[in-house]
Design an enzyme around this catalytic site. Structure first.
Site, mmCIF file in Angstrom:
data_model
loop_
_atom_site.group_PDB
_atom_site.id
_atom_site.type_symbol
_atom_site.label_atom_id
_atom_site.label_comp_id
_atom_site.label_asym_id
_atom_site.label_seq_id
_atom_site.Cartn_x
_atom_site.Cartn_y
_atom_site.Cartn_z
ATOM 1 N N LYS A 22 0.830 -1.218 0.000
ATOM 2 C CA LYS A 22 0.000 0.000 0.000
ATOM 3 C C LYS A 22 0.863 1.265 0.000
ATOM 4 O O LYS A 22 0.665 2.161 -0.825
ATOM 5 C CB LYS A 22 -0.903 0.020 1.240
ATOM 6 N N CYS A 117 -5.685 8.085 8.257
ATOM 7 C CA CYS A 117 -5.904 7.442 9.552
ATOM 8 C C CYS A 117 -5.670 8.421 10.681
ATOM 9 O O CYS A 117 -4.694 9.151 10.698
ATOM 10 C CB CYS A 117 -4.970 6.251 9.714
ATOM 11 N N ASP A 309 3.608 0.378 12.303
ATOM 12 C CA ASP A 309 2.381 -0.135 11.675
ATOM 13 C C ASP A 309 2.114 -1.598 12.029
ATOM 14 O O ASP A 309 1.113 -2.172 11.603
ATOM 15 C CB ASP A 309 2.435 0.050 10.153
ATOM 16 N N ARG A 401 -9.088 -0.066 3.660
ATOM 17 C CA ARG A 401 -8.187 0.925 3.032
ATOM 18 C C ARG A 401 -6.851 0.285 2.698
ATOM 19 O O ARG A 401 -6.145 0.766 1.819
ATOM 20 C CB ARG A 401 -7.883 2.059 4.029
HETATM 21 N N1 EPU Z 1 6.632 14.178 11.583
HETATM 22 C C1 EPU Z 1 6.882 15.498 11.887
HETATM 23 N N2 EPU Z 1 6.890 16.420 10.862
HETATM 24 C C2 EPU Z 1 6.659 16.064 9.570
HETATM 25 C C3 EPU Z 1 6.398 14.714 9.261
HETATM 26 C C4 EPU Z 1 6.386 13.787 10.294
HETATM 27 O O1 EPU Z 1 7.102 15.845 13.047
HETATM 28 O O2 EPU Z 1 6.686 16.937 8.690
HETATM 29 C C5 EPU Z 1 6.629 13.170 12.660
HETATM 30 C C6 EPU Z 1 5.261 12.523 12.848
HETATM 31 O O3 EPU Z 1 4.444 13.268 13.716
HETATM 32 C C7 EPU Z 1 5.635 11.164 13.401
HETATM 33 C C8 EPU Z 1 6.970 10.857 12.733
HETATM 34 O O4 EPU Z 1 7.476 12.103 12.279
HETATM 35 O O5 EPU Z 1 5.834 11.256 14.790
HETATM 36 C C9 EPU Z 1 6.914 9.902 11.560
HETATM 37 O O6 EPU Z 1 5.954 10.344 10.597
HETATM 38 P P1 EPU Z 1 6.091 10.011 9.042
HETATM 39 O O7 EPU Z 1 6.133 11.273 8.289
HETATM 40 O O8 EPU Z 1 7.193 9.023 8.868
HETATM 41 O O9 EPU Z 1 4.700 9.290 8.756
HETATM 42 P P2 EPU Z 1 3.815 9.418 7.453
HETATM 43 O O10 EPU Z 1 4.671 9.575 6.269
HETATM 44 O O11 EPU Z 1 2.709 10.376 7.681
HETATM 45 C C10 EPU Z 1 3.904 6.873 6.875
HETATM 46 C C11 EPU Z 1 2.909 5.769 6.662
HETATM 47 C C12 EPU Z 1 2.263 5.407 7.983
HETATM 48 C C13 EPU Z 1 3.355 4.995 8.987
HETATM 49 C C14 EPU Z 1 4.425 6.084 9.100
HETATM 50 C C15 EPU Z 1 5.616 5.684 9.944
HETATM 51 C C16 EPU Z 1 2.150 6.187 4.426
HETATM 52 C C17 EPU Z 1 1.050 6.626 3.530
HETATM 53 N N3 EPU Z 1 1.896 6.231 5.728
HETATM 54 O O12 EPU Z 1 3.169 7.966 7.414
HETATM 55 O O13 EPU Z 1 1.466 4.278 7.704
HETATM 56 O O14 EPU Z 1 2.783 4.794 10.262
HETATM 57 O O15 EPU Z 1 4.920 6.421 7.784
HETATM 58 O O16 EPU Z 1 6.194 4.521 9.453
HETATM 59 O O17 EPU Z 1 3.207 5.778 3.961
HETATM 60 C C18 EPU Z 1 -0.385 2.866 7.839
HETATM 61 O O18 EPU Z 1 -0.007 2.344 6.777
HETATM 62 O O19 EPU Z 1 -1.272 2.391 8.581
HETATM 63 C C19 EPU Z 1 0.231 4.129 8.266
HETATM 64 C C20 EPU Z 1 -0.333 4.952 9.119
#
Ligand code: EPU
Length: 434
Positions: A22, A117, A309, A401
């Site tokens: 995904k 989510c 995750d 999803r």
């Molecule tokens: N963070 C910041 N600032 C930013 C971006 C992130 O402080 O600009 C913090 C977040 O608050 C969090 C940490 O950094 O504490 C990690 O966030 P990240 O940006 O890595 O998460 P994401 O890209 O929003 C993706 C996955 C999530 C998964 C996370 C961590 C996708 C679409 N989503 O989210 O997947 O939990 O990486 O591995 O790739 C899921 O698949 O169920 C899911 C939620």
């Protein structure tokens, strides 16, 4: 509204085929916007996050042809206006990748802020915006959470960017933006998840020059144009991990097929600690659990650490362990909302901030529970498969999803799981008619 009804406490036996990842698909599909030709993409999972993304591309003006259930030809050459402010944008988290892709290709973008989510905490995107600004973009957040970004001169400029937090989303978005920027972009302290490497491989396959994906530093030489190509998405690490956890919970023996075992090391290592037998094969993993589940300590971290995750799924299995386990959530601030549902099923859990103390109980008891988000929903499915009696899970739209054919895949290995539909409420006056 549909629910899942599970009659649990039966071991699982057989084979499960894993779908495309995904989190790779939701990065690669918007990346196709940057291509000047047709991208044939294989192994696309049939899940609602992907369907919604394809709808967004369609609205933008892309031409999308279905080759078969998991293969699409995506031609984005017809997209003329870099504006994606439709309602669908707010339904998925990864819709923010349109910012990087549109800014990269057009030097400007207007995109609605993402949804996705909701674990109950904040999901900031400051690191994405910091990176775009370093590449010369002027960014404004206007009414209704719409972001407007514009590179003066019509093209982003390569830049050196250091991420203050390791972020999957920021790494992906800045890789997209850098692929067509003028000059070289170096991003440090990046995420290293398999889907980061998969996106880099896809972009390179259509003519980008990205090196270092999978390490701490990614270097991108921007190209003026990217072409079309053919690409197959990697298997879903978290889907595979979820079924591994299910077998760990229920007992039994299942061959998890179409996986890259190396991507699962961070999960299978922990399962082995818990007394689960794991046998890695070339592109499959055999999982077997016959003895007791052993207590453990678990901490989630960016890859190659244990994935956040998978935290709800493994914590659910630990509810049945022989002793007291500790789980520490090292990525998200608030990812334990689902614990209240497990307590309804007889689990013994105490949550204090980022730490959950789980005292193993001999059994879980079926109950009506709610899926609050995608992985919490997967945890409810595992709890239902382990529990004695009947579990009914509502909120299954979250689960769908990210999990293709979850009901069918589990039924194939002997689970008693089915869809049930609440009868529509008929008003008294309607019932009396006639
Ligand atoms: N963070 C910041 N600032 C930013 C971006 C992130 O402080 O600009 C913090 C977040 O608050 C969090 C940490 O950094 O504490 C990690 O966030 P990240 O940006 O890595 O998460 P994401 O890209 O929003 C993706 C996955 C999530 C998964 C996370 C961590 C996708 C679409 N989503 O989210 O997947 O939990 O990486 O591995 O790739 C899921 O698949 O169920 C899911 C939620």
């Amino acid at each position: 509204m549909a629910k899942y009804r599970i009659r649990g406490a039966r071991p699982l036996y057989g084979e499960i085929e894993i779908s495309g990842a995904k989190n790779a698909a939701v990065a690669i599909i918007p990346a196709a916007i940057m291509s000047g030709g047709v991208c044939r993409i294989e192994n696309i999972p049939q899940i609602s996050d992907v369907t919604m993304f394809l709808d967004i591309l369609d609205e933008l003006g892309a031409d999308i042809k279905t080759v078969n259930r998991h293969t699409m030809d995506i031609d984005c050459s017809g997209i003329k206006i870099p504006r994606a402010t439709f309602d669908a944008m707010r339904k998925i988290r990864a819709s923010y990748y349109l910012l990087g892709a549109l800014l990269g290709r057009f030097g400007e973008a207007e995109v609605a802020m993402p949804g996705g989510c909701n674990f109950g905490g904040v999901r900031p995107i400051d690191q994405h915006l910091k990176g775009f600004r370093a590449m010369g973009a002027e960014i404004r957040i206007v009414n209704n959470g719409v972001i407007k970004a514009k590179a003066p001169g019509g093209r982003l400029k390569g830049a050196d960017i250091y991420l203050d937090v390791v972020s999957v989303g920021a790494t992906i978005n800045l890789m997209l933006a850098g692929a067509m920027a003028d000059g070289t972009t170096v991003i440090e302290n990046v995420a290293k998840e398999p889907h980061i490497v998969d996106l880099a491989n896809f972009l390179n396959s259509i003519g980008a020059d990205i090196r270092g994906a999978g390490t701490n530093v990614i270097k991108i030489r921007g190209k003026e144009k990217l072409g079309g190509g053919f690409y197959s998405i990697i298997p879903d690490q978290i889907e595979a991990g979820t079924y591994l956890a299910a077998v760990a919970g229920t007992g039994g023996e299942v061959l998890i097929k179409n996986v890259i075992p190396k991507h699962l090391d961070c999960i299978t290592g922990k399962l082995e600690d818990m007394g689960v037998e794991i046998e890695n094969r070339e592109d499959s993993v055999l999982v077997r659990r016959t003895g007791k589940i052993r207590k453990t300590r678990l901490k989630t971290l960016p890859y190659p650490g244990f994935p956040t995750d998978m935290q709800p799924q493994l914590a659910t299995v630990l509810c049945l362990a022989d002793g007291t386990s500790t789980v520490t959530e090292g990525v998200w601030e608030n990812r334990y909302r689902y614990m209240d549902e497990l307590v309804k099923m007889g689990a013994s859990v105490q949550v204090d901030g980022r730490i959950a103390i789980i005292e193993g109980v001999p059994k879980l008891i079926g109950a009506p529970v709610q899926a609050h988000d995608l992985r919490a929903g997967a945890a409810m499915v595992i709890a239902g498969l382990c529990a004695h009696g009947v579990t009914e899970i509502s909120g299954i739209e979250y689960i769908e999803r990210g999990y293709e054919d979850i009901v069918e895949k589990l039924r194939n290995v002997g689970a008693d799981i089915e869809y049930v539909y609440d009868a529509p409420k008929i008003s008294r006056s309607a019932r009396n008619i006639g």
